[in-house]
Every structure is written in structure tokens, then in C-alpha cells.
Scaffold this motif. Structure first.
Motif, PDB file in Angstrom:
ATOM      1  N   ARG A 128       0.814  -1.210   0.000  1.00 26.67           N
ATOM      2  CA  ARG A 128       0.000   0.000   0.000  1.00 26.67           C
ATOM      3  C   ARG A 128       0.849   1.264   0.000  1.00 26.67           C
ATOM      4  NH1 ARG A 128      -4.100  -0.990   4.838  1.00 26.67           N
ATOM      5  NH2 ARG A 128      -5.452   0.458   3.725  1.00 26.67           N
ATOM      6  N   GLY A 129       1.975   1.214   0.674  1.00 22.53           N
ATOM      7  CA  GLY A 129       2.899   2.342   0.673  1.00 22.53           C
ATOM      8  C   GLY A 129       4.316   1.857   0.483  1.00 22.53           C
ATOM      9  N   LEU A 130       5.038   2.408  -0.498  1.00 18.67           N
ATOM     10  CA  LEU A 130       6.387   1.956  -0.839  1.00 18.67           C
ATOM     11  C   LEU A 130       7.388   3.075  -0.566  1.00 18.67           C
ATOM     12  CD1 LEU A 130       8.406  -0.045  -2.179  1.00 18.67           C
ATOM     13  CD2 LEU A 130       7.761   0.976  -4.397  1.00 18.67           C
ATOM     14  N   ILE A 131       8.426   2.769   0.189  1.00 17.36           N
ATOM     15  CA  ILE A 131       9.511   3.707   0.467  1.00 17.36           C
ATOM     16  C   ILE A 131      10.787   3.128  -0.111  1.00 17.36           C
ATOM     17  CG2 ILE A 131      10.835   4.928   2.223  1.00 17.36           C
ATOM     18  CD1 ILE A 131       7.548   3.422   3.260  1.00 17.36           C
ATOM     19  N   LEU A 132      11.404   3.833  -1.041  1.00 17.30           N
ATOM     20  CA  LEU A 132      12.648   3.388  -1.650  1.00 17.30           C
ATOM     21  C   LEU A 132      13.812   4.172  -1.061  1.00 17.30           C
ATOM     22  CD1 LEU A 132      11.643   3.105  -5.424  1.00 17.30           C
ATOM     23  CD2 LEU A 132      11.895   1.254  -3.762  1.00 17.30           C
ATOM     24  N   ALA A 133      14.870   3.460  -0.689  1.00 18.85           N
ATOM     25  CA  ALA A 133      16.065   4.067  -0.112  1.00 18.85           C
ATOM     26  C   ALA A 133      17.294   3.500  -0.810  1.00 18.85           C
ATOM     27  CB  ALA A 133      16.134   3.789   1.389  1.00 18.85           C
ATOM     28  N   PRO A 134      18.362   4.274  -0.932  1.00 20.11           N
ATOM     29  CA  PRO A 134      19.518   3.822  -1.719  1.00 20.11           C
ATOM     30  C   PRO A 134      20.415   2.806  -1.035  1.00 20.11           C
ATOM     31  CG  PRO A 134      19.881   6.035  -0.864  1.00 20.11           C
ATOM     32  CD  PRO A 134      18.471   5.675  -0.529  1.00 20.11           C
ATOM     33  N   THR A 135      20.424   2.740   0.301  1.00 21.54           N
ATOM     34  CA  THR A 135      21.331   1.819   0.989  1.00 21.54           C
ATOM     35  C   THR A 135      20.586   0.961   2.003  1.00 21.54           C
ATOM     36  OG1 THR A 135      21.861   3.326   2.833  1.00 21.54           O
ATOM     37  CG2 THR A 135      23.185   3.538   0.815  1.00 21.54           C
ATOM     38  N   ARG A 136      21.183  -0.183   2.339  1.00 21.92           N
ATOM     39  CA  ARG A 136      20.583  -1.093   3.315  1.00 21.92           C
ATOM     40  C   ARG A 136      20.455  -0.418   4.678  1.00 21.92           C
ATOM     41  NH1 ARG A 136      24.767  -6.107   2.351  1.00 21.92           N
ATOM     42  NH2 ARG A 136      24.731  -6.101   0.075  1.00 21.92           N
ATOM     43  N   GLU A 137      21.507   0.334   5.071  1.00 22.18           N
ATOM     44  CA  GLU A 137      21.487   0.969   6.386  1.00 22.18           C
ATOM     45  C   GLU A 137      20.345   1.967   6.495  1.00 22.18           C
ATOM     46  OE1 GLU A 137      24.763  -1.376   6.401  1.00 22.18           O
ATOM     47  OE2 GLU A 137      24.346   0.113   4.855  1.00 22.18           O
ATOM     48  N   LEU A 138      20.161   2.778   5.460  1.00 23.91           N
ATOM     49  CA  LEU A 138      19.081   3.755   5.498  1.00 23.91           C
ATOM     50  C   LEU A 138      17.733   3.057   5.503  1.00 23.91           C
ATOM     51  CD1 LEU A 138      18.027   6.605   5.481  1.00 23.91           C
ATOM     52  CD2 LEU A 138      18.313   6.667   2.996  1.00 23.91           C
ATOM     53  N   ALA A 139      17.576   2.028   4.664  1.00 27.04           N
ATOM     54  CA  ALA A 139      16.310   1.292   4.623  1.00 27.04           C
ATOM     55  C   ALA A 139      15.991   0.674   5.977  1.00 27.04           C
ATOM     56  CB  ALA A 139      16.371   0.210   3.544  1.00 27.04           C
ATOM     57  N   LYS A 140      16.995   0.090   6.620  1.00 29.48           N
ATOM     58  CA  LYS A 140      16.790  -0.510   7.946  1.00 29.48           C
ATOM     59  C   LYS A 140      16.377   0.553   8.964  1.00 29.48           C
ATOM     60  CE  LYS A 140      17.395  -3.857  11.110  1.00 29.48           C
ATOM     61  NZ  LYS A 140      17.342  -3.127  12.388  1.00 29.48           N
ATOM     62  N   GLN A 141      17.029   1.700   8.912  1.00 30.32           N
ATOM     63  CA  GLN A 141      16.702   2.771   9.852  1.00 30.32           C
ATOM     64  C   GLN A 141      15.270   3.259   9.655  1.00 30.32           C
ATOM     65  OE1 GLN A 141      18.863   4.025  12.335  1.00 30.32           O
ATOM     66  NE2 GLN A 141      16.907   4.862  13.025  1.00 30.32           N
ATOM     67  N   ILE A 142      14.862   3.410   8.400  1.00 29.32           N
ATOM     68  CA  ILE A 142      13.491   3.855   8.103  1.00 29.32           C
ATOM     69  C   ILE A 142      12.479   2.844   8.621  1.00 29.32           C
ATOM     70  CG2 ILE A 142      11.836   4.321   6.250  1.00 29.32           C
ATOM     71  CD1 ILE A 142      14.219   5.387   4.606  1.00 29.32           C
ATOM     72  N   SER A 143      12.720   1.566   8.353  1.00 30.85           N
ATOM     73  CA  SER A 143      11.761   0.542   8.780  1.00 30.85           C
ATOM     74  C   SER A 143      11.677   0.473  10.296  1.00 30.85           C
ATOM     75  CB  SER A 143      12.137  -0.829   8.192  1.00 30.85           C
ATOM     76  OG  SER A 143      13.357  -1.301   8.727  1.00 30.85           O
ATOM     77  N   ASP A 144      12.811   0.626  10.977  1.00 27.05           N
ATOM     78  CA  ASP A 144      12.786   0.629  12.447  1.00 27.05           C
ATOM     79  C   ASP A 144      11.937   1.781  12.967  1.00 27.05           C
ATOM     80  OD1 ASP A 144      14.401  -1.599  12.543  1.00 27.05           O
ATOM     81  OD2 ASP A 144      16.248  -0.494  12.979  1.00 27.05           O
TER      82      ASP A 144
END
Length: 417
Positions: free
Chosen positions: A76-92
Motif C-alpha cells: 500500500r505504501g512503498l519507500i525506496l532508499a539507496p542503501t541497506r542501512e538507510l532502509a533498515k533505519q526507516i523501517s525501524d
């Protein structure tokens, strides 16, 4: 202004208060009302100012209000991030904001099991945080579908452009609903960003709380002119002065990160390293140990320049200056987070003068010189021999070439991380 007056769902406001978050930051105050109205948003703000909540809270608000659950494999909502670390931080962060609600937050990044990620996506995702490459892998496996995706966020979009993700975006975007809401967030605004905005956003409102390229106000910056071969000794002197505090050290290459970490370990430091050749598990374990204080020093390439949110980081050392000047701003933004003070020290070898000039041009100001003397075109100090001093801020530039070393001080390993 409070989160409640911004119009967010009471459950979200309560959850934020439980985490001690009661007052919205400037980017949140300006972006959230537009996002709640359904407008496309282009947000420009310094790293560490709360961009994740600026886009995450409005999406969570709308999904809670809808009261429905996602279909199998849907997003329903997609957030794209360039690096694994940033993606992990966003999801947390998103999980922390939505804890206790029915919203399901999933994370898919490279370096982890495709099969395990496919299984997690089977029941659908209210919010999916992903790196573009891994998302395409899962699309090809028919493990995820985006035809019901109502929200798209591109976080740190400038780095996506730098890392060549534009081709992935061109493949992903057509799979989403045409009537989606799109938000783009970044700390800098390169020229290509305008093209990205025109391609993916419709009549966006621009929210800017700091000039592009401006570092966080509470970061005290300093610069040492030093030969490449003498950087490690100078770094050790600086680390020795702050052994009880967390220090984040940036190198340009993966090999350089490993080599420096080994040197610091021999010098008696509890040190870890993260870069693109490390598995996701290795990177997460090193970051956790650093966050918990088990490691006092973390050596990293620019994979950690964004998305690493560790309030305890007091010192950032630019062992190698970055080839991309905007990355300097992101690197030093790893300190002075959550209102704290921080310190960033840069080491400039003779071969890095062009990088230094580009960084200072991007910021619109010069970095104060703490040690050494500015290099001339021949790699020799322009004002003669400098003093050694006794530590950071005391003229310890180590600018004199060592015996047997070329005065040009070759900068090794210019391959990007």
C-alpha cells in the motif's frame, strides 16, 4: 505546534509521546499538513532533522483511517532508499511509530535471503521499505505486486541518482497506481533532482528548511592538511583524546576500510568495519555493537553516510575526502543528532585538494584549518613547514612528507565504495 494540532491520528500521537517525541521538527511541521492533504511533496532538509516522520506519519495516518488490510503480496505504501542501512533505519522508525496498530511494515534489502523475504511479503505490506535492486529481484520472482500502491516515497533521492538507481526507478514506477501520492526527500538538491521531480511528482509543493548542502548547525568542523601516509598516526592521536566516546571514520574504499580497521585494532581499539562487501548480517551486527558501545570506533565507506542514526556518535573523521561533495554533508550529519553537539574532522592529502575545493564550494564556506598548511599545486605546503602540535585543534597537521615518500602524497584507492 504539536503533532495533535497537525491533525494526526490520536494513536500515532500517543505512540510518539511514549517515545518522548512531543514537538515536530521544522520539516515535519511544514511537510505533514501538505502530505495529509494528498499533495505531492518535495522535502529538502538537513540529515538528522526528522524526514522519516515527515513522510511516514502521514502515510500511517491515512492507512489507519482506511481501516483495511493489504491483499496478499500487495503493497500500500512503498519507500525506496539507496542503501541497506538507510532502509533498515526507516523501517525501524516506522515500526516504532505504528507499534500497537494493525499496520504491517516490511523491509527488503540485498544481502539477505530472497526466500525469507518472499515469505514475509506473502501476507501483504501496509508499508514496504526497500532498496531498488532487491525490490526488482522480488518483482521478477512475482513475490510482490505494486498495482495497489497508493504512496511512493523516494528518500535520499540525490544519492539514488549518484548510485545509478534511475534505471530501477523507471522500471518500478509504471507498476504503481497512476493516482498515487509521491513524496521525494533529500538533504541536497543537485540539478538532476528537478528532472526527477518532473518525471515522478505532480504539481509538488516544495518544503525547504535549510539551504541545500548546508551541514547541521551543531557540527563543529575542522580540517588538517596531512600526507596520506601519515593519516593513520594522526587519526590515532585524535581518537586517543576521546577514547570514551564513539567515533565514526569514513574511508573512500572497501579495501581502505578493512586496512584501517586492522591498523586501529592493532593500536588497541575496539573497532568494526562496514562496507558493500560485508553481508547484511555482518553490517547489522557491527552497527549494533557500535550503538551499544561495545565498539568505540566504526570504520565505514559511504554506505553509512546516510541512514545511520546513532545519537551517541560525537566524532566523525573523514579519513579520506569523498569524491562526491554532497556526501561530505551527509557524513558529518552522522553526528550532532537529536539536538546534540558533534565534531567533524577532515584530513586532506595533497592529491585531495580538488575534492576539498568541491566540498567547500558546495557548502558555500571554508572548513576551519586546525593543523597543517594548505597544499600547493606541487603537493608542498604553501606557507612552509608547520608545527606538529599535540592533538585536534592544536596544529597537529603532520604536513611534512615522511622520509622516502613522494611530496605528492599519492591518494590511494580512488575507486568508489
Amino acid at each position: 505546534m504539536t503533532f495533535e494540532t497537525l491533525g494526526l491520528q490520536p494513536r500515532l500521537v500517543t505512540r510518539l509521546a511514549e517515545q518522548g517525541i512531543t514537538e515536530p521538527t521544522p520539516i515535519q511541521t511544514q511537510a505533514i499538513p501538505h502530505a495529509l492533504e494528498g499533495r505531492d511533496v518535495m522535502g529538502i532538509a538537513q540529515t538528522g532533522t526528522g524526514k522519516t516522520a515527515a513522510f511516514g506519519l502521514p502515510m500511517a495516518h491515512k492507512l489507519l483511517k482506511a481501516g483495511t488490510k493489504p491483499d496478499p503480496k500487495s503493497v500500500r505504501g512503498l519507500i525506496l532508499a539507496p542503501t541497506r542501512e538507510l532502509a533498515k533505519q526507516i523501517s525501524d522508525n516506522l515500526r516504532a511509530y505504528t507499534e500497537g496498530t494493525h499496520l504491517k511494515v516490511n523491509l527488503v534489502v540485498g544481502g539477505a535471503s530472497l526466500n525469507a523475504q518472499s515469505q514475509r511479503l506473502q501476507r501483504g505490506s501496509d508499508l514496504l521499505v526497500a532498496t531498488p535492486g532487491r525490490l526488482i529481484d522480488l518483482i521478477d520472482r512475482k513475490a510482490v505486486r505494486l498495482d495497489q500502491t497508493r504512496f511512493l516515497v523516494l528518500d535520499e533521492a540525490d544519492q539514488m541518482l549518484d548510485m545509478g538507481f534511475i534505471h530501477a526507478l523507471r522500471r518500478i514506477a509504471p507498476l504503481l497506481r497512476k493516482d498515487r501520492q509521491t513524496m521525494l526527500f533529500s538533504a541536497t538538491m543537485p540539478k538532476l533532482m528537478a528532472e526527477l521531480s518532473r518525471a515522478y511528482l505532480t504539481d509538488p509543493v516544495r518544503v525547504e528548511v535549510a539551504p541545500p548542502g548546508k551541514p547541521a548547525d551543531k557540527v563543529t568542523q575542522g580540517l588538517h592538511f596531512v600526507q596520506q601516509a601519515e593519516k593513520t598516526a594522526l587519526l590515532i592521536e585524535h581518537l586517543d583524546a576521546h577514547r570514551a566516546e564513539l567515533g565514526l571514520v569514513f574511508t573512500r574504499t572497501k579495501h581502505g576500510a578493512n586496512r584501517l580497521a586492522k591498523s586501529l585494532e592493532k593500536a588497541g581499539y575496539a573497532v568494526g568495519a562496514i562496507h558493500g562487501n560485508k553481508s547484511q548480517g555482518q553490517r547489522e551486527r557491527a552497527i549494533k555493537a557500535f550503538r551499544d558501545g561495545e565498539l568505540k570506533v566504526l570504520v565505514a565507506t559511504d554506505v553509512a553516510a546516510r541512514g545511520l542514526d546513532i545519537p551517541g556518535v560525537r566524532h566523525v573523521y573523514n579519513y579520506d575526502l569523498p569524491n562526491v561533495p554532497d556526501n561530505y554533508v551527509h557524513r558529518i550529519g552522522r553526528t550532532a543528532r537529536a539536538g546534540r553537539d558533534g565534531r567533524a574532522v577532515a584530513y586532506c592529502a595533497p592529491a585531495e585538494m580538488s575534492e576539498l575545493k568541491a566540498i567547500q564550494k558546495t557548502m558555500g564556506r571554508e572548513i576551519p584549518v586546525l593543523g597543517g598548511t594548505r597544499w600547493g599545486g606541487d603537493g608542498i605546503e604553501t606557507q612552509g613547514r608547520q608545527s606538529r602540535g599535540n592533538g585536534p585543534g592544536k596544529g597537529n597537521g603532520r604536513g611534512k612528507p615522511s622520509r622516502g615518500q613522494s611530496s605528492r602524497g599519492r591518494s590511494r584507492g580512488r575507486k568508489a565504495a
